[in-house]
Design an enzyme around this catalytic site. Structure first.
Site, PDB file in Angstrom:
ATOM      1  N   SER A  94       0.816  -1.216   0.000  1.00 18.96           N
ATOM      2  CA  SER A  94       0.000   0.000   0.000  1.00 18.96           C
ATOM      3  C   SER A  94       0.851   1.268   0.000  1.00 18.96           C
ATOM      4  O   SER A  94       1.565   1.518  -0.962  1.00 18.96           O
ATOM      5  CB  SER A  94      -0.950  -0.048   1.193  1.00 18.96           C
ATOM      6  OG  SER A  94      -1.910   0.964   1.089  1.00 18.96           O
ATOM      7  N   ASP A 237      -2.223   6.391  -3.282  1.00 14.50           N
ATOM      8  CA  ASP A 237      -1.143   5.668  -2.609  1.00 14.50           C
ATOM      9  C   ASP A 237      -0.611   4.593  -3.568  1.00 14.50           C
ATOM     10  O   ASP A 237      -1.015   4.542  -4.735  1.00 14.50           O
ATOM     11  CB  ASP A 237      -1.627   5.081  -1.276  1.00 14.50           C
ATOM     12  CG  ASP A 237      -2.702   4.018  -1.467  1.00 14.50           C
ATOM     13  OD1 ASP A 237      -3.393   4.066  -2.500  1.00 14.50           O
ATOM     14  OD2 ASP A 237      -2.833   3.142  -0.596  1.00 14.50           O
ATOM     15  N   ASP A 239      -0.939   1.362  -4.082  1.00 14.14           N
ATOM     16  CA  ASP A 239      -1.795   0.377  -4.753  1.00 14.14           C
ATOM     17  C   ASP A 239      -3.117   0.996  -5.205  1.00 14.14           C
ATOM     18  O   ASP A 239      -4.028   0.277  -5.629  1.00 14.14           O
ATOM     19  CB  ASP A 239      -2.022  -0.863  -3.877  1.00 14.14           C
ATOM     20  CG  ASP A 239      -2.828  -0.560  -2.623  1.00 14.14           C
ATOM     21  OD1 ASP A 239      -2.784   0.591  -2.148  1.00 14.14           O
ATOM     22  OD2 ASP A 239      -3.512  -1.473  -2.127  1.00 14.14           O
ATOM     23  N   ASP A 241      -5.749   2.354  -3.883  1.00 10.28           N
ATOM     24  CA  ASP A 241      -7.076   2.145  -3.312  1.00 10.28           C
ATOM     25  C   ASP A 241      -7.521   3.373  -2.518  1.00 10.28           C
ATOM     26  O   ASP A 241      -8.582   3.378  -1.912  1.00 10.28           O
ATOM     27  CB  ASP A 241      -7.160   0.861  -2.465  1.00 10.28           C
ATOM     28  CG  ASP A 241      -6.267   0.879  -1.242  1.00 10.28           C
ATOM     29  OD1 ASP A 241      -5.421   1.798  -1.124  1.00 10.28           O
ATOM     30  OD2 ASP A 241      -6.408  -0.024  -0.399  1.00 10.28           O
TER      31      ASP A 241
HETATM   32 MG    MG Z   1      -3.536   1.265  -0.231  1.00 11.23          MG
END
Ligand code: MG
Length: 454
Positions: A94, A237, A239, A241
């Site tokens: 992340s 961020d 990844d 999400d």
């Molecule tokens: Mg994330």
């Protein structure tokens, strides 16, 4: 849960996270899951391929075939899992620094595994009980290169494309060298936006900025908004999400303010929303105004997901939920945090009026934090007893989900022991600095006098 925390398992590569460990996680997951095919995906980290190889070997060794999705945002990986009705292994840390990596496990419904399921997998990791396949039954691996395109097409079909296109917006975008670099620039162009980017080449060294999209890491994006006269800045961020925003003046918008604006736009009377116990007064005020319920959980996305599912079972509509870090759920779309989708929903609001006006009602809130350190366990116990007594006596609605939160209607205070340091943390928030300070100091005095009495 010993191995998996509230956001999977993460660690520094070669120290607390090794290929041997990921291999065992994959063997255990492949043993517990009934599926004979599993998706594997990763973010842009330099160690991602190594861990994908380890996970692939682990799954193949217990007779499971692998669909290797390559580098994709986490929400694209979970969309693929849901679409194919297969579970998934996502290699990502992340927003952590580049030396970290991690493993996130996704169910065949496209939702992060529940605590129960993770515990079953943990048992197999710890006991090393794996369904090892015979030589002629090991799994095979195939590359799938359509996950990002399919994800983008679904996004385009789900948001208000016309309204966004008609507004002729210029967007400054900073995907932070993460997996969002591969999707969000094209997605925004296809929505009819003029797109300017910074830090938009996938690079697991994160050379341009740190991966966490907090204001101190978004100075380049703020400058890009000003230099290009953009209507909005968007950052993800690693990844992708999460999405956070910069207004048309180049000023960062707090994640709490954008969450409140999205909640105000998409909540209806009688709906519920879910957030963590440190939620901002902004969201409390929005719920009060709309006539929606606000449910609070311990901090961490897994806890929010569990509560949203409970509310669903009770027949409650939860159109929006999330924490003030840019991770917003739109559960009726999918029970996952999706940075590109969050960005598009915010764009629907910015299509109608400037970003600074969208968040203007949620700007003037003040936070105060006080930490009280301790050296002995008895001091912690005394402070928590004092907090308990303070909560009982206060003229406020108490919530003991995670520490002691006292809601006074116009403001709140939270007393909570730190999970990582010998400190009790006191947070307070109100619409004036005086009010927040008064509440924080009131709680701090109660704890300090308990220490004095020892
Ligand atoms: Mg994330």
């Amino acid at each position: 849960m010993k191995l998996f925390g509230s956001s999977g398992t993460r660690g520094v590569v070669g120290e607390s996270l090794t290929p041997e460990f990921v291999l065992r996680v994959a063997k255990a997951a492949g043993t517990v899951w009934t599926a004979d095919r599993v998706a594997i995906a990763r973010d842009t980290r330099t160690t991602g391929e190594m861990f994908v190889n380890a996970a692939t070997s682990g799954l193949a060794s217990v007779g499971v075939d692998v669909d290797d999705l390559g580098v994709v945002p986490t929400p694209a990986a979970v969309r693929y899992c849901e679409d194919q009705s297969i579970p998934g292994v996502v290699i990502t840390a992340s927003h952590n620094p580049p030396e970290f990596n991690g493993v996130k496990l996704v169910g065949e419904d496209g939702v992060e595994l529940s605590v129960d399921e993770l515990e079953r997998i943990e048992d197999h990791i710890l006991t090393e009980e794996f369904d090892v396949a015979a030589w002629d039954e090991v799994g095979t691996c195939r590359s799938i290169d359509t996950a990002n395109d399919d994800y983008r097409e679904e996004l385009l079909a789900t948001v208000d494309r016309e309204a966004i296109a008609e507004a002729n917006l210029t967007i400054a975008l900073d995907p932070g060298h993460g997996a969002g670099s591969l999707v969000t620039p094209d997605f925004l162009r296809e929505l009819g936006c003029e797109v300017r980017t910074v830090n938009a080449q996938p690079d697991g060294h994160f050379p341009g900025r740190e991966s966490e999209p907090v204001p101190e890491n978004l100075r380049d994006l703020e400058r890009l908004v000003r230099a290009t006269d953009a209507d909005l800045g968007i950052a993800h961020d690693g990844d992708a999400d999460r999405a956070v925003f910069v207004d048309e003046h180049g000023d960062s918008i707090s994640g709490e303010a954008s969450l409140a604006a999205l909640a105000a736009a998409f909540l209806e009377p009688g709906d519920a929303t879910v957030s963590a116990v440190n939620v901002s007064q902004r969201l409390v005020d929005v719920c009060e105004e709309v006539g929606a319920d606000l449910e609070l959980t311990p901090i961490g996305a897994t806890n929010l997901i569990t509560r949203i599912r409970d509310l669903w079972r009770a027949g409650t509509n939860v159109p929006v939920a999330g924490e003030g870090n840019g991770g917003v759920f739109f559960p009726n779309y999918r029970l996952v945090r999706d940075g590109a989708y969050i960005a598009a929903k915010f764009l629907e609001l910015v299509a109608e009026r400037p970003a600074s006006e969208v968040v203007a009602p949620y700007q003037d809130y003040f936070n105060v934090r006080i930490n009280i350190e301790y050296t002995e366990e008895a001091e912690l116990t005394a402070m928590l007893n004092a907090a308990d007594e303070y909560a009982t006596e206060a003229d406020a609605t108490p919530n003991t989900t995670d520490g002691y939160r006292l809601d006074y209607g116009d403001a709140w205070v939270l007393v909570r022991p730190s999970g990582t340091e010998p400190k009790v943390r006191i947070y307070a928030e109100g619409r004036s600095e005086e009010r927040a300070t008064e509440l924080a100091e009131g709680a701090a005095d109660a704890l300090r006098s308990a220490l004095d009495d020892l």
